[in-house]
Design an enzyme around this catalytic site. Structure first.
Site, PDB file in Angstrom:
ATOM      1  N   GLU A   1       0.726  -1.114  -0.059  1.00 53.37           N
ATOM      2  CA  GLU A   1      -0.187   0.053   0.046  1.00 53.37           C
ATOM      3  C   GLU A   1       0.956   1.256  -0.083  1.00 53.37           C
ATOM      4  O   GLU A   1       2.071   1.242   0.758  1.00 53.37           O
ATOM      5  CB  GLU A   1      -0.956  -0.165   1.249  1.00 53.37           C
ATOM      6  CG  GLU A   1      -1.865   1.210   1.647  1.00 53.37           C
ATOM      7  CD  GLU A   1      -2.569   1.175   2.829  1.00 53.37           C
ATOM      8  OE1 GLU A   1      -3.417   1.957   2.997  1.00 53.37           O
ATOM      9  OE2 GLU A   1      -2.211   0.396   3.624  1.00 53.37           O
TER      10      GLU A   1
ATOM     11  N   LYS B   1      -9.504   1.838  -2.353  1.00 55.15           N
ATOM     12  CA  LYS B   1      -9.605   1.611  -0.809  1.00 55.15           C
ATOM     13  C   LYS B   1     -11.238   1.778  -0.253  1.00 55.15           C
ATOM     14  O   LYS B   1     -11.297   2.878  -0.524  1.00 55.15           O
ATOM     15  CB  LYS B   1      -8.408   2.013   0.225  1.00 55.15           C
ATOM     16  CG  LYS B   1      -8.726   1.314   1.614  1.00 55.15           C
ATOM     17  CD  LYS B   1      -7.369   1.836   2.351  1.00 55.15           C
ATOM     18  CE  LYS B   1      -7.263   1.523   3.699  1.00 55.15           C
ATOM     19  NZ  LYS B   1      -6.099   1.905   4.517  1.00 55.15           N
TER      20      LYS B   1
ATOM     21  N   CYS C   1      -5.555  -3.099   2.611  1.00 51.03           N
ATOM     22  CA  CYS C   1      -5.167  -3.124   4.083  1.00 51.03           C
ATOM     23  C   CYS C   1      -6.503  -3.206   4.715  1.00 51.03           C
ATOM     24  O   CYS C   1      -7.013  -4.237   4.933  1.00 51.03           O
ATOM     25  CB  CYS C   1      -4.473  -1.761   4.495  1.00 51.03           C
ATOM     26  SG  CYS C   1      -3.650  -1.960   6.202  1.00 51.03           S
TER      27      CYS C   1
ATOM     28  N   LYS D   1       2.952  16.810  30.416  1.00 50.14           N
ATOM     29  CA  LYS D   1       4.148  16.303  30.360  1.00 50.14           C
ATOM     30  C   LYS D   1       4.337  15.646  28.897  1.00 50.14           C
ATOM     31  O   LYS D   1       5.376  15.648  28.292  1.00 50.14           O
ATOM     32  CB  LYS D   1       4.619  15.546  31.389  1.00 50.14           C
ATOM     33  CG  LYS D   1       5.084  16.222  32.615  1.00 50.14           C
ATOM     34  CD  LYS D   1       5.722  15.320  33.706  1.00 50.14           C
ATOM     35  CE  LYS D   1       6.086  16.191  34.876  1.00 50.14           C
ATOM     36  NZ  LYS D   1       6.855  15.210  36.100  1.00 50.14           N
TER      37      LYS D   1
END
Length: 588
Positions: free
Chosen positions: A41, A111, A147, A552
């Site tokens: 792909e 796809k 996929c 963070k």
């Protein structure tokens, strides 16, 4: 008919380089009498191209490359993945499989199923196919999919109302082909193979599955291309975590189209082979994993190969210097990252810095030096005691009357981070971050200190998984003690205050990691975790830490993804939010 499945390692955006790799494989295949060559792909632009697809010039360059590939394919047939233009309303392009024979475009299959979960954003960029139909080539009806099309409702994220494989089957497809860019995660290699076998049995059809290999920032693709018969039996399988190809024979007999194993030519093994377009850019590892017959590789073996590939491709594909540095604390995290870096890049490319403070144990320096000697890497000791004292003096007027605490502890970490960045700047190196998922989850890390770095090598491994992988490397990869046993057996400590241990602030890592995995990867809430037998107060404390430290993680280095849910692009939590307080019982 000889069919070749070629799993390539493209670089996102390197259209010229990727196309050149495709040309070389076409030439090799033509010379070796391959009649049909299949690529993964989006082989032309690499996956995932992300917002590059929003650039008209980027798309146009790919379209021109598609035309060139078609023109450069005399006397051979191809199936390759690329984008194709959408001339109607909607998003500007499709994610497509091109079918080419002897310089002629035979057909394009777009796809159908566009994933929109975890790290996948296909809906953002592509239009879905409006129809599917088999494409005839060599007198065979090929059912081609891309996929996600073959995963049809195999996960809990999406509920698709279209089944492209069923539609292809109803229209008489005789063999399935799926071109993919399916990233690696823990457990997925077996999960994917089982799913593909079910599809073969479901549609009574053989399958050729070609997957991308290589790493693109945080995503790692294992390749693991497969050929299966209509009963789901494995006919051939490509080597994982490296470019490779294999050939199979496609025939028609009284039972229909069949896929057969091709026995290798004694003069030239063409059945399963590595692709070696590029010269080695790093010193080869001194050890090799067994890839032949025998017990199936362990999960640690897969994680090891994924992380070393992730380090190597991050450096090489980014065009960064082939030199990395990291802090060696005498702990298991930095030891594991150093070992992985050596296997990825070679010992000459790795520099360790050990930076003891007045709170560092003798073992932290000695164990770091022993590790460096075992790995064969350069290592330097740069004490930070005087630097810390200089900082203390400069802040003494303002800190007067306060107790030693978090500020003083984090000064040490930030000094170390500054030294690492200075070393990297001066000597043209890349800093590797050594933080693990457990620490990142609860905020047991210092912004602008030990969170410094260009790549989080083990940021998707919980602390218990770090120990498991380090022990596996000694026992099954090196077959000797390379990571010192003292590092693997000592109590973990940040060594930022006298006699400090991680257990002063955190529960045992086995317990902590189980709670974190339940919350982060399995989406379990407070009550569910308590029902699993964990203390309610402890669970509340941990969940609060996870949520409050989102700020963070937003500032952390990109981390190599090996779990179903990793911090970063696939897990999107708001920094500013009040759900945490409501969930933990705080009234409106």
């Amino acid at each position: 008919m000889r069919v070749r499945l070629a799993q390539l390692n493209p670089t996102v955006g390197d259209i010229q380089g990727n196309t050149s790799r495709i040309f070389k494989e076409i030439e090799r295949a033509r010379e070796q009498d391959v009649e049909l060559l299949i690529f993964p792909e989006l082989a032309v632009c690499g996956y995932p191209p992300m917002d590059l697809l929003n650039l008209p010039k980027f798309r146009e360059t790919i379209y021109k490359a598609n035309e060139t590939i078609i023109d450069q394919s005399p006397d051979i047939s191809l199936i390759f993945g690329s984008i194709s233009p959408n001339e109607q309303t909607g998003r500007p392009c499709y994610n497509s499989a091109f079918v080419v024979s002897n310089r002629k475009l035979i057909g394009i299959q777009h796809k159908s199923l566009l994933p929109n979960y975890d790290v996948f954003d296909d809906v953002r960029y592509f239009e879905p196919a409006t129809s599917v139909e088999p494409i005839e080539l060599f007198g065979i009806k090929w059912g081609i999919s891309v996929c996600e099309d073959i995963w049809q409702n195999e996960n809990s994220y999406m509920d698709y109302h279209v089944n492209p494989l069923e539609q292809l089957h109803q229209q008489g497809a005789e063999i399935m082909v799926n071109i993919s860019a399916s990233p690696f995660t823990r457990g997925k290699i077996n999960e994917r193979a089982d799913m593909l076998a079910r599809r073969c049995k479901e549609y009574h059809s053989p399958l050729l599955y070609v997957n991308q290999v290589g790493a693109q920032t945080e995503l790692i693709f294992d390749g693991d291309s497969l050929a299966m018969d209509a009963l789901g039996n494995e006919i051939n399988r490509a080597t994982r975590f490296q470019e490779a190809f294999f050939d199979v024979e496609c025939i028609r007999d009284s039972e229909g189209v069949q896929i057969k194993h091709l026995h290798s030519d004694p003069e030239e093994d063409r059945t399963t082979s590595p692709i070696t377009h590029q010269p080695e850019t790093h010193e080869p590892g001194r050890h090799t994993l067994q890839r032949s017959s025998g017990p199936a590789p362990s999960e640690e073996a897969f994680i090891f190969e994924a992380l070393t590939l992730g380090i190597r491709d991050y450096i090489v594909k980014s065009g960064l210097p082939m030199k990395v540095c990291l802090g060696l604390s005498g702990g298991v995290d930095s030891a594991l990252v150093a070992a992985l870096a050596v296997e990825a890049l070679g010992a000459d490319a790795v520099v360790g810095l050990t930076m003891p403070s007045e709170y560092s144990s003798k073992g932290s320096v000695a164990d770091s030096m022993q590790l460096a000697a075992s790995l064969g890497i350069e290592c330097h000791q740069i004490p930070i005691k005087n630097m810390v004292k200089a900082f203390d003096r400069s802040m003494a007027e303002y800190f007067k009357g306060t107790e030693f605490g978090l500020a003083e502890e984090n000064i040490q970490s930030r000094i170390r981070g500054s030294i690492l960045m200075a070393w990297a700047n001066k000597f043209g190196a890349v800093v590797l971050n050594t933080g693990n998922k457990s620490e990142y989850a609860v905020g047991y890390c210092t912004l602008y200190g030990d969170m410094n770095g260009a790549l989080g090598v083990i940021s998707d491994l919980y602390k218990s998984e770090v120990y498991a992988l380090a022990k596996w490397m000694n026992e099954h990869y090196y077959n000797r003690e390379v990571i010192p046993v003292a590092i693997l057996t000592k109590a973990p400590s940040a060594e930022l205050r006298p006699d400090q241990k991680d257990s002063d602030s955190l529960p045992d890592y086995v317990i902590l990691d189980a709670i974190l995995k339940g919350y982060i990867e399995q989406a379990k809430e407070l009550s569910e975790l308590v029902d699993m037998g964990f203390d309610s107060d402890l669970v509340q404390e941990i969940l609060k830490k996870v949520d409050l430290n989102e700020f963070k993680r937003y500032q952390s280095a990109p981390g190599l993804k090996v779990s179903d849910v990793a911090f970063g692009v696939g897990r999107r939590r708001p920094i500013v939010q009040q759900w945490t307080g409501f969930r933990l019982g705080r009234p409106f």
